[in-house]
Design a protein around this motif. Structure first.
Motif, PDB file in Angstrom:
ATOM      1  N   GLY A  60      36.116   0.401  13.209  1.00 21.14           N
ATOM      2  CA  GLY A  60      35.370   0.199  14.445  1.00 21.14           C
ATOM      3  C   GLY A  60      36.169   0.488  15.699  1.00 21.14           C
ATOM      4  O   GLY A  60      35.622   0.970  16.698  1.00 21.14           O
ATOM      5  N   PHE A  61      37.482   0.206  15.686  1.00 20.41           N
ATOM      6  CA  PHE A  61      38.315   0.476  16.855  1.00 20.41           C
ATOM      7  C   PHE A  61      38.228   1.948  17.235  1.00 20.41           C
ATOM      8  O   PHE A  61      38.050   2.297  18.410  1.00 20.41           O
ATOM      9  N   THR A  62      38.361   2.822  16.242  1.00 29.69           N
ATOM     10  CA  THR A  62      38.294   4.266  16.505  1.00 29.69           C
ATOM     11  C   THR A  62      36.924   4.671  17.033  1.00 29.69           C
ATOM     12  O   THR A  62      36.825   5.535  17.913  1.00 29.69           O
ATOM     13  N   GLN A  63      35.862   4.064  16.516  1.00 25.39           N
ATOM     14  CA  GLN A  63      34.517   4.388  16.991  1.00 25.39           C
ATOM     15  C   GLN A  63      34.388   4.124  18.485  1.00 25.39           C
ATOM     16  O   GLN A  63      33.871   4.955  19.242  1.00 25.39           O
ATOM     17  N   GLY A  64      34.843   2.946  18.915  1.00 26.53           N
ATOM     18  CA  GLY A  64      34.764   2.614  20.327  1.00 26.53           C
ATOM     19  C   GLY A  64      35.652   3.506  21.176  1.00 26.53           C
ATOM     20  O   GLY A  64      35.231   4.018  22.220  1.00 26.53           O
ATOM     21  N   TYR A  65      36.877   3.705  20.730  1.00 23.25           N
ATOM     22  CA  TYR A  65      37.856   4.466  21.521  1.00 23.25           C
ATOM     23  C   TYR A  65      37.465   5.940  21.627  1.00 23.25           C
ATOM     24  O   TYR A  65      37.440   6.517  22.721  1.00 23.25           O
ATOM     25  N   ARG A  66      37.144   6.562  20.494  1.00 23.45           N
ATOM     26  CA  ARG A  66      36.920   8.006  20.489  1.00 23.45           C
ATOM     27  C   ARG A  66      35.640   8.408  21.218  1.00 23.45           C
ATOM     28  O   ARG A  66      35.561   9.491  21.802  1.00 23.45           O
ATOM     29  N   SER A  67      34.618   7.555  21.174  1.00 22.42           N
ATOM     30  CA  SER A  67      33.349   7.922  21.808  1.00 22.42           C
ATOM     31  C   SER A  67      33.523   8.122  23.313  1.00 22.42           C
ATOM     32  O   SER A  67      33.079   9.138  23.875  1.00 22.42           O
ATOM     33  N   LEU A  68      34.187   7.183  23.983  1.00 24.83           N
ATOM     34  CA  LEU A  68      34.410   7.316  25.419  1.00 24.83           C
ATOM     35  C   LEU A  68      35.437   8.399  25.736  1.00 24.83           C
ATOM     36  O   LEU A  68      35.318   9.113  26.735  1.00 24.83           O
ATOM     37  N   LEU A  69      36.444   8.547  24.876  1.00 26.38           N
ATOM     38  CA  LEU A  69      37.460   9.571  25.102  1.00 26.38           C
ATOM     39  C   LEU A  69      36.849  10.972  25.040  1.00 26.38           C
ATOM     40  O   LEU A  69      37.175  11.849  25.855  1.00 26.38           O
ATOM     41  N   LEU A  70      35.947  11.193  24.092  1.00 26.38           N
ATOM     42  CA  LEU A  70      35.274  12.496  23.983  1.00 26.38           C
ATOM     43  C   LEU A  70      34.453  12.794  25.241  1.00 26.38           C
ATOM     44  O   LEU A  70      34.461  13.920  25.750  1.00 26.38           O
ATOM     45  N   LEU A  71      33.738  11.794  25.728  1.00 18.26           N
ATOM     46  CA  LEU A  71      32.954  11.970  26.950  1.00 18.26           C
ATOM     47  C   LEU A  71      33.851  12.310  28.136  1.00 18.26           C
ATOM     48  O   LEU A  71      33.559  13.221  28.918  1.00 18.26           O
TER      49      LEU A  71
END
Length: 338
Positions: A300-311
């Protein structure tokens, strides 16, 4: 055409560093040389570059969640908070809208609030509904970048999905339970909200793998707990009344503490094999106490982090979304590898 620092330096017969110091009135420099440089710069119509970060408005991003109080949100929220801090240093502001339950109306209202703030990109854990799908499509047509994370929504024009392949994780749970039971006996599946696509996909993958690989396993039912531990406890207790030799249980969503309470009441009797989801503190304790055989984690940590980072990278650096989906690992934990 306006002159450059390089051209001014060549005409004045000095270095570019000297020109920079003269034009910005800093550092030691001969007053006559400084005056000469400024005269040349004026003749060449030199225009100093503005410092962008000092005057640029920050990029604004929004986040919309669901089931905010569920245990699986703990690592996701940690990932979001970590990346929000990192993006602040890049002149990017993030606004978090946390929604309790699976609430279509609340998500639509949250999206409107984010639009009023002027966000350019949104990461959303969408409720699987026609209204949310249409809203995402409308946003993308307006030029707003939309990424789904943790849960996806079929038929939307979102740019990318970040999360676990939930259908495949359901098949994984079926495979593990099939191995534990040797492919025979009665098993129970407990899900959260039927309106949540994550739970629905996990159940669909689970049922398909049972039919294909373990036809002798009898599925006593797929019951919804609404992520409530009290409801999970009631469902398992009632099922054990009917199936006293229940062989296996899988809980696809929250409320796993209800399993623990039932097993403690069994007072040493043979328990069914148990598979749960998400590496939270309470679930780790269940593994340590031998109340659970396998735990499937979705990172879950990666899900939260990567989603905003990609944007952020898309909007600030023009980095395109290379993939339609960025799947996190399906991580299998036991008491031996936590």
């Amino acid at each position: 055409m306006a002159g450059t620092i390089k051209e001014i330096a060549e005409k004045a017969g000095v270095s570019r560093g000297t020109v920079d110091r003269a034009l910005n009135n800093r550092g030691r420099i001969n007053p006559e040389v400084a005056e000469k440089i400024k005269t040349i710069a004026k003749e060449m119509n030199y225009v100093p570059k503005k410092k962008k970060m000092a005057k640029e408005e920050p990029i604004k991003l929004g986040v919309v969640t669901q089931l905010a109080k569920s245990s699986f949100m703990i690592p996701i929220r940690s990932g979001l908070q970590a990346v929000i801090g990192d993006l602040k240093k890049r002149n990017i502001d993030c606004f978090l809208e946390e929604i309790d339950g699976v609430d279509e109306a609340a998500q639509l209202q949250a999206l409107e609030r984010l639009l009023e703030l002027g966000v350019k990109g949104i990461a959303i854990m969408p409720v699987d509904s026609v209204a949310i799908r249409e809203k995402i499509n409308q946003l993308t047509e307006q030029g707003i970048k939309v990424i789904t994370f943790n849960s996806d929504i079929v038929g939307s024009k979102r740019q990318c999905f970040v999360g676990m392949d939930n259908f495949k994780s359901g098949k994984t749970a079926a495979g593990l339970l099939g191995m534990l039971t040797k492919g025979e006996g009665a098993i129970l599946a407990i899900t959260g909200y039927f309106g949540n696509s994550v739970s629905s996909l996990r159940v669909a993958g689970f049922v398909e793998e049972l039919k294909q690989s373990f036809p002798q396993l009898k599925l006593t039912g797929v019951q919804s707990s609404f992520d409530s531990s009290d409801e999970v406890e009631k469902i398992l207790s009632d099922t054990l009344e009917t199936y006293k030799n229940l062989d296996g249980v899988v809980v696809f969503s929250g409320g796993q503490a209800g399993i623990s309470r039932v097993l403690e009441k069994m007072d040493g009797k043979d328990r069914p094999y148990v598979i749960i989801y998400d590496l939270t503190e309470n679930n780790i304790e269940m593994l340590k106490k031998d109340q659970v055989d396998f735990l499937i984690d979705q990172d879950g940590f990666t899900q939260g982090y990567r989603s905003l980072l990609l944007l952020a990278n898309q909007l600030q650096n023009d980095k395109v979304f290379a993939k339609d989906a960025l799947f996190t690992n399906i991580i299998i934990k036991t008491k031996y590898n936590i």
